[in-house]
Design an enzyme around this catalytic site. Structure first.
Site, mmCIF file in Angstrom:
data_model
loop_
_atom_site.group_PDB
_atom_site.id
_atom_site.type_symbol
_atom_site.label_atom_id
_atom_site.label_comp_id
_atom_site.label_asym_id
_atom_site.label_seq_id
_atom_site.Cartn_x
_atom_site.Cartn_y
_atom_site.Cartn_z
ATOM 1 N N ASP A 1 -27.589 96.175 -1.414
ATOM 2 C CA ASP A 1 -26.825 96.362 -2.646
ATOM 3 C C ASP A 1 -25.339 96.097 -2.420
ATOM 4 O OD1 ASP A 1 -27.018 98.574 -1.008
ATOM 5 O OD2 ASP A 1 -27.216 100.028 -2.617
ATOM 6 N N LYS B 1 -31.979 97.383 4.058
ATOM 7 C CA LYS B 1 -31.911 98.584 3.211
ATOM 8 C C LYS B 1 -32.386 99.767 4.054
ATOM 9 C CE LYS B 1 -31.139 100.538 -0.845
ATOM 10 N NZ LYS B 1 -29.764 100.768 -1.324
ATOM 11 N N ASP C 1 -30.229 83.335 -4.965
ATOM 12 C CA ASP C 1 -30.060 82.989 -6.379
ATOM 13 C C ASP C 1 -28.721 83.514 -6.899
ATOM 14 O OD1 ASP C 1 -32.465 81.712 -6.391
ATOM 15 O OD2 ASP C 1 -33.319 82.846 -8.053
ATOM 16 N N TYR D 1 -43.822 89.848 0.048
ATOM 17 C CA TYR D 1 -44.500 88.736 -0.607
ATOM 18 C C TYR D 1 -45.856 88.433 0.017
ATOM 19 C CZ TYR D 1 -40.086 87.617 -3.001
ATOM 20 O OH TYR D 1 -38.957 87.661 -3.777
ATOM 21 N N ASP E 1 -34.420 86.026 -1.095
ATOM 22 C CA ASP E 1 -34.768 85.348 -2.338
ATOM 23 C C ASP E 1 -33.764 85.714 -3.434
ATOM 24 O OD1 ASP E 1 -36.095 83.945 -4.302
ATOM 25 O OD2 ASP E 1 -37.862 85.226 -4.331
#
Length: 304
Positions: free
Chosen positions: A219, A186, A247, A141, A243
């Protein structure tokens, strides 16, 4: 207690929910003999409309002078042109950077009254009470961005220091809870995640050897949040993964409107906000759920 609180209502339902949170803070002040001095300032789309800046200097000044900042919501269709050079979300990213708040704490707890609103089976939700600690000022970001007619890039960068400080925050929180910590990365494909894993493994072994540590690829973590959410206690991860996962985790509680957040740095001042969006379609109609903002105000009192 005396405190200066800067309110950033922002866009959409932001003003609706911050009004409710302020009313609760006023009652708390009266009941426990506190003195809260409130100041409002512009951020996001309304700031763009007013002064062509999603985070005006006057807002920065107000926030830097405050003991805590309570934010409503930022953004909306009016300012959503992806090609716009000035966007409401830039104000949100900038205020996090200006305040130096690098640790985002998002609690996820199941309320029996809302268990039926979750798409998951009640038996899967039983006992869910977790914290997601998201690194907030690094990663993709905030990296260098390029755009041409035929390509685009977003640079993801992390340093050892950035990783160490967020993992320490998560580890200390885990020590005060059940002693379980899950680090999400990851590392099978991303170099930043390989650094994240190396630093995390070393730091936890050296400084927090008593913790029960689990490491998951993002994942897999997304899958397990839905299949075995009660196994998690404290989760720590980088900016973009955090982020997305938070959610997803909101569906455990049945609604985005129930989840608060606290963004903290090295001092006591912090930025507090619900994790939901601006929901402009119901703005000003008295329909917005203020519970996440009220809970964010509770975190404000606890941490700042």
């Amino acid at each position: 207690m005396e405190a200066i609180i800067t309110l950033l209502p922002g866009d959409g339902i932001g003003p609706d929910v911050t009004v409710s949170a302020r009313q609760v803070l006023d009652v708390v002040a009266d009941k426990f003999d506190h003195s809260f001095e409130f100041h409002e300032a512009l951020i996001g789309g309304v700031a763009i409309d007013a002064v062509a800046d999603p985070l005006p200097p006057a807002t920065v000044e107000r926030c830097e002078a405050a003991d805590a900042v309570l934010l409503g919501a930022v953004g909306g269709p009016k300012w959503s042109d992806p090609n716009a050079k000035i966007r409401p979300e830039q104000g949100l990213l900038k205020i996090r950077s200006v305040l130096g708040v690098y640790a985002n704490i998002r609690p996820v707890k199941i309320y029996p009254e809302l268990a039926g609103a979750s798409p998951l089976k009640p038996e899967i939700l039983e006992g869910v009470d977790l914290l997601v600690i998201r690194e907030l000022t690094g990663g993709i970001y905030f990296g260098e961005k390029t755009r041409t007619e035929t390509s685009a890039s977003d640079l993801c960068t992390y340093t050892v220091g950035e990783i160490e400080r967020i993992v320490r925050v998560a580890a200390k929180l885990a020590e005060g809870r059940t002693g379980k910590l899950c680090s999400v990365d990851k590392a099978n494909v991303l170099e930043t995640s390989r650094l994240w894993r190396d630093v995390t493994d070393r730091l936890l072994a050296e400084e927090f050897p008593s913790l029960d540590v689990e490491t998951l690829l993002v994942d897999a973590a997304a899958m397990y949040l839905l299949s075995r959410p009660s196994d998690f206690d404290v989760i720590v991860t980088e900016n973009m993964f955090g982020d997305i996962l938070t959610d997803e985790a909101s569906m455990l509680a049945g609604s985005l409107g129930m989840l608060p957040s606290a963004s903290l740095g090295d001092g006591t001042a912090g930025l507090y906000e619900p994790i939901h969006g601006s929901a402009p379609d119901i703005a000003g109609m008295g329909l917005a759920n203020p519970c996440a903002t009220i809970a964010s105000a509770a975190m404000l009192l606890r941490h700042s």
